[in-house]
Design a protein around this motif. Structure first.
Motif, PDB file in Angstrom:
ATOM      1  N   LEU A 216       3.664  -5.538   2.242  1.00  0.00           N
ATOM      2  CA  LEU A 216       3.672  -3.798   2.132  1.00  0.00           C
ATOM      3  C   LEU A 216       2.399  -3.207   2.043  1.00  0.00           C
ATOM      4  CD1 LEU A 216       5.369  -5.666  -1.261  1.00  0.00           C
ATOM      5  CD2 LEU A 216       6.618  -5.193   1.168  1.00  0.00           C
ATOM      6  N   ARG A 217       1.476  -3.205   2.054  1.00  0.00           N
ATOM      7  CA  ARG A 217       0.259  -2.009   2.774  1.00  0.00           C
ATOM      8  C   ARG A 217      -0.153  -1.863   0.663  1.00  0.00           C
ATOM      9  NH1 ARG A 217       1.811   2.467   6.773  1.00  0.00           N
ATOM     10  NH2 ARG A 217      -0.535   2.500   6.289  1.00  0.00           N
ATOM     11  N   VAL A 218      -0.359  -3.141   0.685  1.00  0.00           N
ATOM     12  CA  VAL A 218      -0.463  -2.499  -0.835  1.00  0.00           C
ATOM     13  C   VAL A 218      -1.447  -3.342  -0.941  1.00  0.00           C
ATOM     14  CG1 VAL A 218       1.099  -2.689  -1.424  1.00  0.00           C
ATOM     15  CG2 VAL A 218       0.985  -3.915  -1.717  1.00  0.00           C
ATOM     16  N   ALA A 219      -2.792  -3.135  -1.873  1.00  0.00           N
ATOM     17  CA  ALA A 219      -3.753  -3.727  -2.069  1.00  0.00           C
ATOM     18  C   ALA A 219      -3.406  -5.267  -3.050  1.00  0.00           C
ATOM     19  CB  ALA A 219      -4.801  -3.383  -3.614  1.00  0.00           C
TER      20      ALA A 219
ATOM     21  N   ASP B  36      -2.131   2.627  -2.013  1.00  0.00           N
ATOM     22  CA  ASP B  36      -2.449   3.447  -1.299  1.00  0.00           C
ATOM     23  C   ASP B  36      -2.583   2.606  -0.311  1.00  0.00           C
ATOM     24  OD1 ASP B  36      -4.024   5.969  -0.120  1.00  0.00           O
ATOM     25  OD2 ASP B  36      -3.760   6.386  -1.290  1.00  0.00           O
ATOM     26  N   PRO B  37      -1.619   3.401   1.133  1.00  0.00           N
ATOM     27  CA  PRO B  37      -2.098   2.294   2.556  1.00  0.00           C
ATOM     28  C   PRO B  37      -3.246   2.968   2.248  1.00  0.00           C
ATOM     29  CG  PRO B  37      -0.601   4.600   2.668  1.00  0.00           C
ATOM     30  CD  PRO B  37      -0.762   3.871   0.883  1.00  0.00           C
TER      31      PRO B  37
ATOM     32  N   ALA C  90     -10.086   1.990   4.322  1.00  0.00           N
ATOM     33  CA  ALA C  90     -11.382   2.043   3.564  1.00  0.00           C
ATOM     34  C   ALA C  90     -12.205   0.381   3.518  1.00  0.00           C
ATOM     35  CB  ALA C  90     -11.177   2.870   2.291  1.00  0.00           C
ATOM     36  N   ALA C  91     -11.230  -0.516   3.320  1.00  0.00           N
ATOM     37  CA  ALA C  91     -11.768  -1.969   3.482  1.00  0.00           C
ATOM     38  C   ALA C  91     -12.142  -2.036   4.908  1.00  0.00           C
ATOM     39  CB  ALA C  91     -10.450  -2.522   3.649  1.00  0.00           C
TER      40      ALA C  91
ATOM     41  N   LEU D 119     -11.466   5.582  -2.925  1.00  0.00           N
ATOM     42  CA  LEU D 119     -11.463   4.933  -1.915  1.00  0.00           C
ATOM     43  C   LEU D 119     -12.444   3.706  -1.643  1.00  0.00           C
ATOM     44  CD1 LEU D 119      -8.960   6.912   0.434  1.00  0.00           C
ATOM     45  CD2 LEU D 119      -8.199   5.072  -0.652  1.00  0.00           C
ATOM     46  N   LEU D 120     -13.345   4.080  -1.317  1.00  0.00           N
ATOM     47  CA  LEU D 120     -13.739   2.928  -1.413  1.00  0.00           C
ATOM     48  C   LEU D 120     -14.411   1.877  -1.952  1.00  0.00           C
ATOM     49  CD1 LEU D 120     -16.872   5.010   1.588  1.00  0.00           C
ATOM     50  CD2 LEU D 120     -15.833   3.635   2.215  1.00  0.00           C
ATOM     51  N   ALA D 121     -14.912   2.987  -2.808  1.00  0.00           N
ATOM     52  CA  ALA D 121     -14.602   2.317  -4.661  1.00  0.00           C
ATOM     53  C   ALA D 121     -13.977   0.681  -5.043  1.00  0.00           C
ATOM     54  CB  ALA D 121     -15.094   3.373  -5.569  1.00  0.00           C
ATOM     55  N   ALA D 122     -12.199   1.522  -4.823  1.00  0.00           N
ATOM     56  CA  ALA D 122     -11.795   0.885  -4.941  1.00  0.00           C
ATOM     57  C   ALA D 122     -11.367  -0.271  -3.921  1.00  0.00           C
ATOM     58  CB  ALA D 122     -10.500   1.488  -5.268  1.00  0.00           C
ATOM     59  N   ALA D 123     -11.686  -0.030  -2.745  1.00  0.00           N
ATOM     60  CA  ALA D 123     -11.412  -1.480  -2.101  1.00  0.00           C
ATOM     61  C   ALA D 123     -12.884  -2.588  -2.108  1.00  0.00           C
ATOM     62  CB  ALA D 123     -12.088  -0.377  -0.639  1.00  0.00           C
TER      63      ALA D 123
END
Length: 212
Positions: A21-24, A161-162, A167-168, A202-206
């Motif tokens: 689903l391209r989610v976290a 967010d895809p 970022a990961a 995004l980097l912080a979230a990843a």
């Protein structure tokens, strides 16, 4: 991520759901914890792990996105699509109370930018750009916690967010090569064509997902 066949049916584990689903991964955990609220599939337990039928996951996602879109405000589609508008008018088109509520996805797609003497950036968009960004929205982010109840930690604002996958991947590259974190925001912004501020978020979230 794992995929297997159980009783002739294809199934994926939680990481498989996130990838499909391209989610976290944290978003999948949130859906599963509150599956009664989101109508997330119950799944089956096998070998000490949770597995979910692929067809049920796909059906859930289609229904979930449709429900989120239904929550969105109706936008103003009047006017010339090629007219350039500022942040105030863009907010009115999206039915927001203030330009401060404009989403990063719109700020990152300005058709015209101008650096002001005080260093601020003035952004302008064609009306059609504002409409396109609005049409691409999937809905409000899940809050993750019921008011007044102490519960599981809510997902970060970029959980669905895809771009989180990119970022990961960049963080993994930096780890494998021994590269310092400094400068990764600039690199991610370049790869995705977004603002550096959004790239840093995004980097912080990843990174937060990797620490879970």
């Amino acid at each position: 991520m794992a995929t297997r066949t159980i009783n002739g049916r294809r199934a994926v584990d939680r990481r498989g759901v996130a990838a499909r689903l391209r989610v976290a991964y944290s978003t999948v955990n949130h859906w599963h914890r509150q599956r009664a609220r989101f109508n997330f599939p119950e799944g089956v337990s096998c070998d000490g792990r949770d597995w979910f039928w692929v067809e049920e996951i796909d059906t859930f996602h289609t229904t979930h996105l449709a429900a989120k879109r239904a929550q969105l405000t109706t936008i103003d589609r009047s006017g010339d699509p090629d007219e350039l508008v500022g942040s105030g008018t863009a907010a009115k088109i999206l039915r927001y109370g203030s330009y401060r509520n404009l989403p990063d996805t719109l700020l990152d797609q300005a058709d015209r930018t101008e650096k002001l003497p005080d260093g601020r950036i003035r952004r302008r968009w064609f009306r059609r750009t504002v409409w396109a960004v609005a049409d691409a929205r999937t809905g409000r982010q899940s809050t993750g916690r019921t008011l007044g109840i102490t519960g599981p930690r809510k997902p970060h604002p970029y959980a669905d967010d895809p771009r989180l996958a990119a970022a990961a991947a960049l963080l993994a590259e930096a780890t494998n090569t021994g590269q310092e974190a400094r400068g990764l925001g600039v690199e991610l912004a370049r790869r995705l064509g977004i603002g550096e501020r959004t790239a840093q978020r995004l980097l912080a979230a990843a990174n937060s997902d990797l620490d879970r």
